[in-house]
Design an enzyme around this catalytic site. Structure first.
Site, short mmCIF file in Angstrom:
data_model
loop_
_atom_site.label_atom_id
_atom_site.label_comp_id
_atom_site.label_asym_id
_atom_site.label_seq_id
_atom_site.Cartn_x
_atom_site.Cartn_y
_atom_site.Cartn_z
N GLU A 134 0.92 -1.07 0.03
CA GLU A 134 0.13 0.05 -0.15
C GLU A 134 0.89 1.26 0.00
O GLU A 134 2.06 1.18 0.27
CB GLU A 134 -0.96 -0.22 1.28
CG GLU A 134 -1.76 -1.23 1.34
CD GLU A 134 -2.75 -1.30 2.67
OE1 GLU A 134 -3.56 -2.26 2.48
OE2 GLU A 134 -2.63 -0.44 3.25
N ASP A 249 6.82 -18.91 1.32
CA ASP A 249 8.21 -19.99 1.34
C ASP A 249 8.10 -20.77 0.23
O ASP A 249 8.97 -21.35 -0.03
CB ASP A 249 7.79 -21.03 2.47
CG ASP A 249 7.73 -20.19 4.02
OD1 ASP A 249 8.33 -19.10 4.06
OD2 ASP A 249 7.04 -20.83 5.02
N GLY A 351 31.48 -2.82 -20.88
CA GLY A 351 31.38 -1.40 -21.27
C GLY A 351 29.91 -1.30 -21.91
O GLY A 351 30.00 -0.62 -23.12
N GLU A 373 8.56 -9.17 -3.15
CA GLU A 373 8.29 -10.34 -2.46
C GLU A 373 9.29 -10.39 -1.13
O GLU A 373 9.76 -11.37 -0.57
CB GLU A 373 8.31 -11.61 -3.13
CG GLU A 373 7.20 -11.72 -4.10
CD GLU A 373 6.99 -13.14 -4.49
OE1 GLU A 373 6.86 -14.24 -3.44
OE2 GLU A 373 6.77 -13.40 -5.63
#
Length: 396
Positions: A134, A249, A351, A373
């Site tokens: 939020e 998990d 580069g 996450e």
């Protein structure tokens, strides 16, 4: 005993995923990076393949393994490891395009992890996003402000959600809301909200640094009525938050796999460029006796291998119905940080600061994998709590 070699039975799957990454993801990587907010319709042709890679085996999406359905027949390599390996290969092609694949959202993982049988059947084949973050609540998911008030047979949801991956394209969104703000994490519940529900407003799509092929949405919920049957898990306060959090998990190792895939792409491209420049990387000599570029590459590759093994361990534990919260966070933290460092150092070594090379894009894509996450800092906090046996109240 854990064997972290790629199982022979997954060889065909890994090969198929690599072909999809090489033949579609990689060639279209730059195109959809430039055409942000354009849905890659070609992905529909690959959706069936990703359903096969998914841990549900039937379109339940990323990380969609219900551990209680996994038979215990000694040590085994199963759905989590299969999906992890497929994710690594696909993200070698392009992580933004993988995140745009139908039915592979974090919301699908939540449904597969904690939904009851009726909900699993009702949302089979649906594409579900996840809305947690939020405007005033980021890493502390337990402090969310979006409310859910029971009114007869419906909950009424009010609040705002940001950074919703695949929010515009998904069929539904799993929204985290609180039944009682004063109860903290104990009152947090998740609700499946159909995208067409009145009051569920798409505010805007974000323009981003990386993973630009994937849409990231901002939603406002105003008196959104959701039937009580759409609540995932128990409706009782003080029950169910741990089950909701278990989703991570399963999915944190997958984010680690995304980072590992991107980092591997960068390493392979850099190795080719170093070889063209006449820099020989010799694995039979100490790094201290080799050119600085070769020594740097060897360090980066060693870090990559450590991240890969951690992610495989976390998936293996889930397949064998062993607790893996610590290992999931360790894999996510290591892989996210490693991918960011590897891609940036590869840009430096080659580069490659312009769009002539995909290295600069991979450096942009990698950063989000260290953030979403659970940020690097949050993962380290979780790891510390597990190792020191401290609660979230004791160690903040």
């Amino acid at each position: 005993m854990i064997n972290l070699e790629v199982p022979a039975k997954f060889a065909q799957l890994v090969d198929q995923a690599h072909q999809a990454a090489a033949e579609f993801f990689r060639p279209n990587s730059r195109k959809y990076d430039r055409e942000e907010h354009t849905y890659p319709k070609e992905l529909d042709l690959l959706a069936a393949l990703l359903d096969g890679l998914s841990a549900s085996g039937g379109g339940a999406g990323a990380g969609g393994v219900r551990r209680e359905t996994v038979a215990k027949r000694g040590n085994q390599n199963g759905a989590n490891l299969r999906l992890l390996l497929g994710t690594m290969e696909m993200c070698w092609g392009d992580v933004g395009l993988l995140l745009s694949m139908p039915r592979q959202g974090l919301g699908n993982a939540a449904i597969a992890s904690v939904a009851n049988d009726e909900q699993l059947a009702r949302y089979a084949g649906k594409w579900a996003a996840m809305a947690i973050t939020e405007p005033d609540t980021g890493s502390d998911s337990a402090a969310i402000r979006t409310t859910a008030v029971l009114d007869g047979d419906h909950y009424v949801l009010n609040g705002e959600k940001i950074f919703v991956t695949a929010g515009e394209r998904a069929d539904c969104v799993v929204v985290w809301a609180t039944l009682d703000r004063s109860k903290g994490r104990a009152a947090i519940k998740s609700f499946v909200v159909d995208r067409t529900t009145p009051g569920f407003e798409l505010v805007r799509l974000e323009s981003k640094l990386g993973i630009r092929a994937s849409d990231t949405a901002h939603f406002r919920l105003t008196d959104v009525r959701v039937h009580r049957d759409n609540l995932l898990g128990s409706p009782d306060i003080d029950t169910g938050f741990a089950g909701v959090m278990q989703t991570f998990d399963n999915t944190r190792p997958l984010v680690a796999a995304m980072a590992i895939g991107v980092a591997r792409a960068a390493l392979e491209e850099t190795r080719a460029l170093l070889n063209e420049a006449g820099v020989d990387i010799d694995y039979d000599r100490p790094w201290t006796t080799q050119p600085a570029a070769a020594a740097t590459f060897l360090h980066l590759e060693a870090d990559w291998e450590a991240a890969r093994l951690l992610a495989m361990e976390a998936a293996w534990l889930a397949d064998n119905r062993e607790p893996n919260s610590l290992q999931a966070s360790m894999a996510k933290a290591k892989a996210g940080r490693t991918a960011t460092e590897i891609t940036l150092r590869c840009v430096e070594l080659a580069g490659a600061y312009t769009e002539n090379s995909l290295l600069e894009k991979w450096a942009r894509d990698a950063k989000i994998l260290d953030i979403f996450e659970g940020t690097q800092q949050i993962q380290q906090l979780i790891i510390a709590r597990r190792i020191l046996d401290k609660s979230s109240t004791e160690l903040k």
